[in-house]
Design a protein around this motif. Structure first.
Motif, PDB file in Angstrom:
ATOM      1  N   ALA A   1     -98.606  63.338 -21.311  1.00 40.48           N
ATOM      2  CA  ALA A   1     -97.430  62.338 -20.962  1.00 40.48           C
ATOM      3  C   ALA A   1     -96.697  63.428 -19.583  1.00 40.48           C
ATOM      4  O   ALA A   1     -96.904  62.461 -18.681  1.00 40.48           O
ATOM      5  CB  ALA A   1     -96.552  61.719 -21.289  1.00 40.48           C
ATOM      6  N   SER A   2     -96.508  64.807 -19.196  1.00 43.02           N
ATOM      7  CA  SER A   2     -96.176  65.481 -18.321  1.00 43.02           C
ATOM      8  C   SER A   2     -97.022  65.304 -17.325  1.00 43.02           C
ATOM      9  O   SER A   2     -96.740  65.343 -16.314  1.00 43.02           O
ATOM     10  CB  SER A   2     -95.493  66.743 -19.606  1.00 43.02           C
ATOM     11  OG  SER A   2     -96.631  67.707 -19.415  1.00 43.02           O
ATOM     12  N   GLN A   3     -98.273  65.959 -17.932  1.00 43.24           N
ATOM     13  CA  GLN A   3     -99.432  66.165 -17.516  1.00 43.24           C
ATOM     14  C   GLN A   3     -99.772  64.993 -16.169  1.00 43.24           C
ATOM     15  O   GLN A   3    -100.190  65.329 -14.645  1.00 43.24           O
ATOM     16  CB  GLN A   3    -100.534  66.284 -17.461  1.00 43.24           C
ATOM     17  CG  GLN A   3    -100.648  68.060 -18.342  1.00 43.24           C
ATOM     18  CD  GLN A   3    -101.300  68.454 -19.052  1.00 43.24           C
ATOM     19  OE1 GLN A   3    -102.736  66.942 -20.350  1.00 43.24           O
ATOM     20  NE2 GLN A   3    -101.941  69.591 -20.055  1.00 43.24           N
ATOM     21  N   MET A   4     -99.749  63.881 -16.569  1.00 45.74           N
ATOM     22  CA  MET A   4     -99.916  62.463 -16.270  1.00 45.74           C
ATOM     23  C   MET A   4     -98.752  62.104 -14.739  1.00 45.74           C
ATOM     24  O   MET A   4     -99.450  61.390 -14.006  1.00 45.74           O
ATOM     25  CB  MET A   4     -99.517  61.009 -16.917  1.00 45.74           C
ATOM     26  CG  MET A   4    -101.286  61.006 -18.169  1.00 45.74           C
ATOM     27  SD  MET A   4    -103.435  60.723 -17.047  1.00 45.74           S
ATOM     28  CE  MET A   4    -103.424  63.148 -16.387  1.00 45.74           C
ATOM     29  N   GLY A   5     -97.493  62.728 -16.092  1.00 47.17           N
ATOM     30  CA  GLY A   5     -96.372  62.077 -14.281  1.00 47.17           C
ATOM     31  C   GLY A   5     -96.793  63.119 -13.836  1.00 47.17           C
ATOM     32  O   GLY A   5     -96.538  62.467 -11.730  1.00 47.17           O
ATOM     33  N   ASP A   6     -97.410  64.560 -13.032  1.00 49.04           N
ATOM     34  CA  ASP A   6     -97.199  64.973 -12.220  1.00 49.04           C
ATOM     35  C   ASP A   6     -99.013  64.473 -11.468  1.00 49.04           C
ATOM     36  O   ASP A   6     -98.509  64.599  -9.776  1.00 49.04           O
ATOM     37  CB  ASP A   6     -98.027  66.528 -13.280  1.00 49.04           C
ATOM     38  CG  ASP A   6     -98.312  67.484 -11.521  1.00 49.04           C
ATOM     39  OD1 ASP A   6     -98.099  67.328 -10.427  1.00 49.04           O
ATOM     40  OD2 ASP A   6     -98.512  68.375 -12.138  1.00 49.04           O
ATOM     41  N   ALA A   7     -99.683  63.938 -12.355  1.00 53.60           N
ATOM     42  CA  ALA A   7    -100.717  63.618 -11.430  1.00 53.60           C
ATOM     43  C   ALA A   7    -100.257  61.641 -11.024  1.00 53.60           C
ATOM     44  O   ALA A   7    -100.887  61.807  -9.585  1.00 53.60           O
ATOM     45  CB  ALA A   7    -101.317  62.950 -12.493  1.00 53.60           C
ATOM     46  N   GLY A   8     -99.601  61.169 -11.551  1.00 59.59           N
ATOM     47  CA  GLY A   8     -99.132  60.366 -10.734  1.00 59.59           C
ATOM     48  C   GLY A   8     -98.360  60.497  -9.964  1.00 59.59           C
ATOM     49  O   GLY A   8     -99.101  58.796  -8.668  1.00 59.59           O
ATOM     50  N   GLU A   9     -97.349  61.366  -9.592  1.00 56.97           N
ATOM     51  CA  GLU A   9     -96.628  61.650  -8.714  1.00 56.97           C
ATOM     52  C   GLU A   9     -97.478  62.016  -7.082  1.00 56.97           C
ATOM     53  O   GLU A   9     -97.429  61.921  -5.664  1.00 56.97           O
ATOM     54  CB  GLU A   9     -95.831  62.448  -8.325  1.00 56.97           C
ATOM     55  CG  GLU A   9     -94.328  62.446  -7.364  1.00 56.97           C
ATOM     56  CD  GLU A   9     -94.563  63.800  -7.026  1.00 56.97           C
ATOM     57  OE1 GLU A   9     -94.011  63.560  -6.014  1.00 56.97           O
ATOM     58  OE2 GLU A   9     -95.557  64.978  -7.122  1.00 56.97           O
ATOM     59  N   SER A  10     -98.582  62.851  -7.668  1.00 55.75           N
ATOM     60  CA  SER A  10     -99.741  63.142  -6.840  1.00 55.75           C
ATOM     61  C   SER A  10     -99.975  62.315  -5.801  1.00 55.75           C
ATOM     62  O   SER A  10    -100.905  62.821  -4.947  1.00 55.75           O
ATOM     63  CB  SER A  10    -100.544  64.149  -7.418  1.00 55.75           C
ATOM     64  OG  SER A  10     -99.959  65.921  -7.454  1.00 55.75           O
ATOM     65  N   ALA A  11    -100.911  61.749  -6.980  1.00 52.86           N
ATOM     66  CA  ALA A  11    -101.689  60.172  -6.912  1.00 52.86           C
ATOM     67  C   ALA A  11    -100.707  58.896  -5.801  1.00 52.86           C
ATOM     68  O   ALA A  11    -101.000  58.626  -4.319  1.00 52.86           O
ATOM     69  CB  ALA A  11    -102.228  58.957  -7.923  1.00 52.86           C
ATOM     70  N   ILE A  12     -99.329  58.943  -5.606  1.00 53.17           N
ATOM     71  CA  ILE A  12     -98.940  58.808  -4.895  1.00 53.17           C
ATOM     72  C   ILE A  12     -98.551  59.102  -3.367  1.00 53.17           C
ATOM     73  O   ILE A  12     -98.451  58.567  -2.385  1.00 53.17           O
ATOM     74  CB  ILE A  12     -97.031  58.012  -5.130  1.00 53.17           C
ATOM     75  CG1 ILE A  12     -97.324  56.824  -6.442  1.00 53.17           C
ATOM     76  CG2 ILE A  12     -96.367  57.387  -4.281  1.00 53.17           C
ATOM     77  CD1 ILE A  12     -95.982  57.168  -7.359  1.00 53.17           C
ATOM     78  N   LYS A  13     -98.040  60.373  -3.506  1.00 51.34           N
ATOM     79  CA  LYS A  13     -98.124  60.974  -2.599  1.00 51.34           C
ATOM     80  C   LYS A  13     -99.527  61.043  -1.319  1.00 51.34           C
ATOM     81  O   LYS A  13     -99.172  61.155  -0.520  1.00 51.34           O
ATOM     82  CB  LYS A  13     -97.619  62.562  -2.562  1.00 51.34           C
ATOM     83  CG  LYS A  13     -96.946  62.875  -3.324  1.00 51.34           C
ATOM     84  CD  LYS A  13     -96.083  64.080  -2.799  1.00 51.34           C
ATOM     85  CE  LYS A  13     -97.085  64.930  -4.353  1.00 51.34           C
ATOM     86  NZ  LYS A  13     -96.665  66.224  -4.409  1.00 51.34           N
ATOM     87  N   ARG A  14    -100.302  60.691  -2.030  1.00 50.62           N
ATOM     88  CA  ARG A  14    -102.169  61.436  -1.440  1.00 50.62           C
ATOM     89  C   ARG A  14    -101.987  59.530  -0.803  1.00 50.62           C
ATOM     90  O   ARG A  14    -102.626  59.087   0.214  1.00 50.62           O
ATOM     91  CB  ARG A  14    -103.384  60.945  -2.382  1.00 50.62           C
ATOM     92  CG  ARG A  14    -103.881  62.568  -2.822  1.00 50.62           C
ATOM     93  CD  ARG A  14    -104.610  62.862  -3.770  1.00 50.62           C
ATOM     94  NE  ARG A  14    -105.262  64.470  -3.678  1.00 50.62           N
ATOM     95  CZ  ARG A  14    -105.727  65.242  -3.040  1.00 50.62           C
ATOM     96  NH1 ARG A  14    -106.620  64.480  -2.020  1.00 50.62           N
ATOM     97  NH2 ARG A  14    -105.686  66.561  -3.448  1.00 50.62           N
ATOM     98  N   ARG A  15    -101.883  58.659  -0.929  1.00 53.55           N
ATOM     99  CA  ARG A  15    -101.292  57.574  -0.983  1.00 53.55           C
ATOM    100  C   ARG A  15    -100.420  56.862   0.254  1.00 53.55           C
ATOM    101  O   ARG A  15    -101.503  56.209   0.888  1.00 53.55           O
ATOM    102  CB  ARG A  15    -100.816  56.447  -2.019  1.00 53.55           C
ATOM    103  CG  ARG A  15    -100.981  54.609  -1.657  1.00 53.55           C
ATOM    104  CD  ARG A  15    -100.022  53.954  -2.405  1.00 53.55           C
ATOM    105  NE  ARG A  15    -100.036  52.430  -2.078  1.00 53.55           N
ATOM    106  CZ  ARG A  15    -101.154  51.834  -2.098  1.00 53.55           C
ATOM    107  NH1 ARG A  15    -102.214  52.078  -3.381  1.00 53.55           N
ATOM    108  NH2 ARG A  15    -100.869  50.490  -2.087  1.00 53.55           N
TER     109      ARG A  15
END
Length: 273
Positions: A217-231
């Protein structure tokens, strides 16, 4: 081919990590109103960063959202005290918090372009749920359990950092987070299990089940924010922490772990205990 590890960012990560760890531990240890105010302010700043990343232009959103969080906490405290539910223990149950959370999300999203509002609403709710959830975990399950959640996040980050650079290998999710590898991801799961064992003792459900789930979940939290920043086309959520990005950049993994830990303990806390 000779492989070299990139350690350029190790110093800043360690220094900022120690400073935030000391402050965070102090607030978690004290609990009560200081922790509630700190979490409310972090939630407000994180939501402001999210609005800003997605093109929001309303000035003063950070202060407004932080004030909304503190006001919601204060109203909930008064309500809990007046009804005899307890000054601290029933804060998270008070229905008075709900409209304030709704107001914060609605107000922050008004300046976000329409095509980004669904992202703002979904992730904004996750952010608020995670920070409220951290207070819930501290009140209902104690300091050691909260330290377990935090420890899983820290252990996952450290193990993933070193394993990813020393071992390398296939990327975990290259389109979203190109630096993360499968070796670092698995190392994080193992480190999380070890953290659970060290803090909670040999409890198979926690060590072999919940800890790796929270690590993921922590790794997905990191990846989720990265996806928003890329967007959004940005490198950092903000510059609130000089040289190290913003609140979301530092707490993205904690947001994922806290949200899942809260769900787990609300749904299955009795069984686990």
């Amino acid at each position: 081919m000779r492989m070299t590890a990139n350690w350029d960012d190790l110093g800043p990560r360690v220094a900022s990590g120690i400073a935030m760890a000391l402050l965070g531990f102090g607030l978690l240890y004290i609990g009560h109103l200081p922790l509630l105010v700190a979490l409310s302010m972090l939630a407000g700043l994180a939501t402001w960063e999210l609005s800003r990343m997605l093109g929001g232009t309303t000035p003063g959103v950070a202060g407004g959202l932080a004030a909304t969080g503190v006001a919601a906490a204060a109203v909930a405290q008064i309500f809990a005290f007046a009804t005899g539910e307890g000054l601290w223990d029933e804060v998270y149950l008070s229905p008075w918090i709900v409209p304030f959370i709704g107001l914060a999300i609605w107000g922050g999203g008004q300046s976000v372009p329409p095509h980004h509002r669904w992202v703002f609403t979904a992730y904004g709710l996750l952010v608020l749920f995670a920070f409220v959830g951290m207070f819930y975990l501290r009140v209902m399950h104690g300091l050691i359990f909260v330290l377990f959640v935090v420890g899983v996040v820290v252990a996952t980050d450290i193990a993933g950092y070193f394993a990813g650079r020393l071992i390398g290998g296939p990327k975990f999710w290259p389109r979203v987070s190109p630096k993360k590898t499968w070796s670092g991801t698995v190392a994080g799961w193992i480190a999380a299990a070890g953290t659970a064992w060290a803090l909670l003792g040999w409890e198979p459900a926690m060590v072999l089940g919940i800890a790796p789930i929270l690590s993921l979940a922590s790794q997905m939290g990191d990846a989720g924010e990265s996806a928003i920043k890329r967007r959004a086309g940005v490198k950092d959520a903000s510059a609130l922490i000089p040289g190290h990005g913003g609140v979301l950049d530092r707490f993205d993994a904690m947001i994922g772990a806290s949200a899942v830990a809260t769900l787990v303990m609300v749904i299955g806390g009795g069984w686990l205990q």
